[in-house]
Design an enzyme around this catalytic site. Structure first.
Site, PDB file in Angstrom:
ATOM      1  N   ASP A 158       0.855  -1.186  -0.263  1.00 18.69           N
ATOM      2  CA  ASP A 158      -0.084  -0.183   0.107  1.00 18.69           C
ATOM      3  C   ASP A 158       0.912   1.324  -0.116  1.00 18.69           C
ATOM      4  OD1 ASP A 158      -2.406   1.615   0.073  1.00 18.69           O
ATOM      5  OD2 ASP A 158      -2.043   1.862   2.402  1.00 18.69           O
ATOM      6  N   SER A 159       0.414   2.381  -0.304  1.00 21.02           N
ATOM      7  CA  SER A 159       1.023   3.596  -0.142  1.00 21.02           C
ATOM      8  C   SER A 159       1.394   4.009   1.228  1.00 21.02           C
ATOM      9  CB  SER A 159       0.002   4.805  -0.885  1.00 21.02           C
ATOM     10  OG  SER A 159      -1.123   4.977   0.055  1.00 21.02           O
ATOM     11  N   CYS A 179      -4.118  -1.499  -2.401  1.00 21.66           N
ATOM     12  CA  CYS A 179      -4.307   0.067  -2.574  1.00 21.66           C
ATOM     13  C   CYS A 179      -5.166   0.265  -3.867  1.00 21.66           C
ATOM     14  CB  CYS A 179      -2.940   0.619  -2.803  1.00 21.66           C
ATOM     15  SG  CYS A 179      -2.854   2.255  -3.161  1.00 21.66           S
ATOM     16  N   GLU A 227      -2.580   9.167   7.722  1.00 20.39           N
ATOM     17  CA  GLU A 227      -1.028   8.879   7.838  1.00 20.39           C
ATOM     18  C   GLU A 227      -0.625   9.764   8.678  1.00 20.39           C
ATOM     19  OE1 GLU A 227       1.135   6.913   6.046  1.00 20.39           O
ATOM     20  OE2 GLU A 227      -0.756   5.754   5.202  1.00 20.39           O
ATOM     21  N   CYS A 283     -11.223   2.771  -0.549  1.00 19.63           N
ATOM     22  CA  CYS A 283      -9.680   3.027  -0.124  1.00 19.63           C
ATOM     23  C   CYS A 283      -9.480   2.297   1.088  1.00 19.63           C
ATOM     24  CB  CYS A 283      -9.625   4.558   0.040  1.00 19.63           C
ATOM     25  SG  CYS A 283      -8.007   4.999   0.718  1.00 19.63           S
ATOM     26  N   HIS A 300      -7.470   2.691   3.219  1.00 13.35           N
ATOM     27  CA  HIS A 300      -7.154   3.236   4.458  1.00 13.35           C
ATOM     28  C   HIS A 300      -8.784   3.675   5.301  1.00 13.35           C
ATOM     29  CE1 HIS A 300      -3.194   4.637   3.206  1.00 13.35           C
ATOM     30  NE2 HIS A 300      -2.956   5.338   4.150  1.00 13.35           N
TER      31      HIS A 300
HETATM   32  N1  DGL Z   1      -4.841   2.828   0.663  1.00 21.17           N
HETATM   33  C1  DGL Z   1      -4.793   3.597  -0.763  1.00 21.17           C
HETATM   34  C2  DGL Z   1      -6.092   3.435  -1.562  1.00 21.17           C
HETATM   35  O1  DGL Z   1      -6.785   2.421  -1.177  1.00 21.17           O
HETATM   36  C3  DGL Z   1      -4.595   5.345  -0.441  1.00 21.17           C
HETATM   37  C4  DGL Z   1      -4.186   5.887  -1.570  1.00 21.17           C
HETATM   38  C5  DGL Z   1      -3.478   6.932  -1.201  1.00 21.17           C
HETATM   39  O2  DGL Z   1      -2.112   6.983  -0.794  1.00 21.17           O
HETATM   40  O3  DGL Z   1      -3.850   8.091  -1.248  1.00 21.17           O
HETATM   41  O4  DGL Z   1      -6.288   3.932  -2.457  1.00 21.17           O
END
Ligand code: DGL
Length: 270
Positions: free
Chosen positions: A7-8, A70, A162, A194, A196
């Site tokens: 993931d990011s 992600c 984050e 997402c 997150h």
């Molecule tokens: N968890 C990522 C997603 O599902 C977040 C993306 C981001 O870093 O903006 O899109």
């Protein structure tokens, strides 16, 4: 054997948690690209290049199969990676399809023509890049007809998570839900598009009210991974212990991860 989860940043931990519960003996190499989060405000080339670099790091950690936990990377980079970049003996999978199969009441891999489904009005909450890609609507159109999707780009929510600022994240969730409701007053279902956002699931549910069915990805992805590995046991890579890697500051990321998952997680530098 190890499966990679990318993931990011911290959002993929929601998927990791569900996978750990579903496949407790499976070693997992997790990589969060926190140094470059959020991805959701980047353009598609940028997301592609960053995602490829991270996936390569996971191959080096002994993974043959990497899950892009992600949506932004799944929406903006996955197809291009699969078409021209992933070597023959490796696999990279995204997180969209299990969610859409659940929404459209399909079994895994049911590729029959699109048909009418129970839900007609769906709210999609996702990052600006995921919304701009229209990947969700495209995948949905392969499987269902007559579904009206209203997408809400939830700017700022990933940054707040984050940063560990959950009060700001909650306020942003409320205001994004209100913005969505102005466009679609009574959705039947809401997609948390997402990884997150499950960390804010309570806030989404409270703002949406009890009549909206909330779909969130973690358990759906874990179930479909278990199924996939049963059909492709050769893709359990050579890595034999779980590792947590970050491109960010390992101490800071470990603290946040421990706070979110409510168990001790120690990240190392990627
Ligand atoms: N968890 C990522 C997603 O599902 C977040 C993306 C981001 O870093 O903006 O899109």
């Amino acid at each position: 054997m190890a499966v990679g989860i990318f993931d990011s940043g911290l959002g993929g931990l929601t998927v990791l948690d569900a996978v750990t519960k579903r496949l407790p003996d499976m070693p997992i190499a997790y990589l969060g690209d926190s140094a470059h989060a959020p991805y959701g405000v980047r353009d598609a080339d940028d997301v592609y290049n960053l995602t490829c670099a991270s996936v390569e790091r996971l191959w080096a950690a002994g993974c043959d199969l990497v899950i892009l936990a992600c949506n932004t990377a799944s929406a903006a980079a996955l197809r291009r990676m699969q078409e021209a970049w992933v070597p023959q003996d490796k696999r990279v999978l995204g997180v969209f399809v299990p969610l859409i199969e659940a929404l459209t009441e399909r079994q895994w891999g049911d590729n029959s023509p699109p048909r009418e489904v129970a839900v007609k009005h769906v709210a999609l909450f996702a990052t600006p890049a995921t919304v701009a890609s229209r990947a969700f609507q495209r995948e949905l159109a392969f499987r269902a007809i007559g579904v009206d999707v209203e997408a809400q780009a939830c700017g700022g929510v990933v940054d707040a998570i984050e940063d560990g600022d959950l009060i700001l994240a909650e306020a942003l969730v409320r205001s994004h839900v209100e913005a969505l409701q102005r466009k679609m007053p009574t959705p039947e279902a809401a997609i948390l598009g997402c990884t997150h956002y499950p960390l804010m699931e309570e806030a989404f549910r409270a703002a949406l009210g009890p009549n909206v069915k909330v779909f969130s990805q973690a358990d759906l992805v874990a179930e479909s991974l278990a199924d996939y590995l049963q059909r492709h046991p050769d893709l359990r890579g050579s890595g034999d212990c779980s590792v947590f890697l970050t491109t960010g500051d390992p101490r800071r990321v470990s603290d946040k991860a421990t706070q979110f998952l409510r168990r001790q997680i120690a990240f190392d530098a990627a």
